[in-house]
Scaffold this active site. Sequence first.
Site, PDB file in Angstrom:
ATOM      1  N   TYR A 130       0.836  -1.207   0.000  1.00  0.00           N
ATOM      2  CA  TYR A 130       0.000   0.000   0.000  1.00  0.00           C
ATOM      3  C   TYR A 130       0.872   1.259   0.000  1.00  0.00           C
ATOM      4  CZ  TYR A 130      -4.664  -2.049   1.015  1.00  0.00           C
ATOM      5  OH  TYR A 130      -5.859  -2.700   0.960  1.00  0.00           O
ATOM      6  N   GLU A 246      -9.050  -5.565   9.393  1.00  0.00           N
ATOM      7  CA  GLU A 246      -7.889  -5.526  10.275  1.00  0.00           C
ATOM      8  C   GLU A 246      -8.282  -5.671  11.744  1.00  0.00           C
ATOM      9  OE1 GLU A 246      -3.591  -3.436   9.842  1.00  0.00           O
ATOM     10  OE2 GLU A 246      -5.338  -2.341   9.164  1.00  0.00           O
TER      11      GLU A 246
END
Lengths: 394, 330
Positions: A130, A246
């Site tokens: 990312y 997450e």
Amino acid sequence: MKLGFTEAEEAFRVEAATWLTAALTGPFADVRGVTSLVEMPERRREWEKYLAASRWSCIGWPAQYGGRDATLAQQVIFAEEYARAGGPPRLNHLGIELIGPTILAYGTDEQKARFLPAIANGDHIWCQGYSEPGAGSDLGGVRTKAWREGGDWVIEGQKVWTSLAQFCDWIFVIARTDPESVGSKGLSFLLVPMDQDGVTVRNIVQMTGESEFNETFFDAARTDAANILGEPGQGWGVAMALLGFERGVSTLGQQMGFRNELDDLIEAARANGSAGDPVIRQKIAQAEIGLRLMRYGALRMLTASADGGSNPAAFTYKIQWANWRQSLGELAMEVLGQAGEISDAHGEYAFSRLPHLFLYSRADTIYGGTNEIQRNIIAERALGLPREARTRAK
Amino acid sequence: MRFAFTDEQAMIAETANDLFVGEATSERTRAAMADAGCDRALWDSLSATGFVGVHMPGDVGGSELGMVELAIIAEAAGRQVAAVPLIATQAALSALQADGRADLIERVLGGQVATLALAGGLAPHGTIADLFLIEQDGGLVVADRDAVEVGAGVTMDQTRPLAQVKLTGAPIATLSAKALDVAKHTGWIAVAADALGGAQACLDRTVEYVKERQQFGQAIGGFQAIKHRLADMMVEIEQARSAVYWAACAVDEGAEDAELALHSAKAFAADAYATCAGAMIQLHGGIGFTWEHDAHLFFKRAQADRTLFGSSAQHREAIAQIIGLGAIAA
């Protein structure tokens, strides 16, 4: 509202604990109690295959992809027992917790069949592509490019802070596939094999002296055209959904690591007598409270997500644990005093657990979205305050 | 494991919130403050709806529910800084129940006010109480009003006036050490829940204010300095919420960690409230410092919650002992 578990769930606890203890005092006694993410990677890979062989690798997944269809309560129990038995950090944390659930949600049937069993059985270890040098928390600033060439995607660019990339087989990459696009539009979510000439990984040394994360360079790296998750140009939505995974059961396992750190600190305070200091006692008690509240906050989040909803605690959890752990690091040094500033590693720049925690925890309030970004998210999404004006240079 | 309200609990929360929002208005609370610190009409409503004896058995007129439901009601009361003697009365009821004093429980469920004075502490709403439970010799003595001397001055939190009480006549009952323990447990949960509700109100009201209040041509809620402070309030409050309902569940389920949960809830929630109430005044600017604005009601209640039934430091010290830090060095 209920905290206790049923008899059947407690029986599952015994089953899991028995298996884990046998494994971690028997064939895998050498990885028991390992806490560093970079220690003994090869043995930990074997450990994860061993877990998978008895279907203990990702129990919450559907059985058809290598899981057990475990209930939420069973996942909670397993996370707790795994940590209690001294299970090492999962090398494939990102595969199991992030990309696996994302493929389950967004993947085609072919992608699920191809990737999920390989994650579950420990063949594919995954990392995350990312962040970029110029785009920290601002994912819209991603500059890594990808384009179609025959049956492949070709990728050019650089990622940074790719944790454990040196051990990984696959990386999920956010790349700009529409060269005219800006911000969150025109991005695609690509699944890329690491073992190829076009991918170079370079270690970054951290302030602790260790190397856990890396710079990853893509120089005409390739992946099959089929390895795109979601539609071309729709990668932002997939990337955001992934971040939502997450905050799952893994938080409970993470907390067991915190438990061990706090126990070490308590032991150190007893050993050097500082446990008798009323000020230190107050701070340790506060740390104990904070740790317990993480557990019950996680149970609130998990219960809500099992019901298909969300709980406000999910917005606050990252700041909560990051601040808690940073304070614990500072308290550890207060307990250890000057003695904590000397390495006992015979000339190496390497510190034992508590001083290491003090240094490492400076990262806790940065990665996974800095505290400042987290506060913006809470203020704007949970409290409904006006968005801050954001401009991006063209 | 299912750490969320059941449908019934969610309904109780809604009913309690509606009742307190409707009745514990700023006007009525301020009228009570100028009087004896108790909104009698509201107290009668609470008695009539069964909220006072929510945790008492059915045969004495209670609702046969537990600490989770009690916390839900105390949270709703705290959200409005209601001027009622709910917390001490509920703590007293738990003590009476522990020793099987149905006769006295019925008096309280009939509308009388009971108060509780722990060792070294003052009795909330002592000036209007009918029944006094006073810590003595490791247990509690229970006395009617004519057997106690009540000394009262002006209290900082006028919604919960404090009184010095002293037994001067013959008690009507003595209660066991166990009764004292359960009185404390209920009291801690109720205070912690009151603090949770108050802290949430501080956040909610401040969020509304900063969305409206304009400076430099925009709502001040758009400024990071403001947003970040409100976000920090929410981080504290969500932890306080976990603490309160963990403690309530732990007591209801007889969990091993109940003692730890109770001290955690009382210390953490009261401190979170104080932080949030202070921030509320700051973020309201000058208006938040006036008598006219309600911010000071929350600020003063937060301080009162911090000291009622033991300070945060005392509760943390109790935790230090539970987790094996031994005694404080001489």
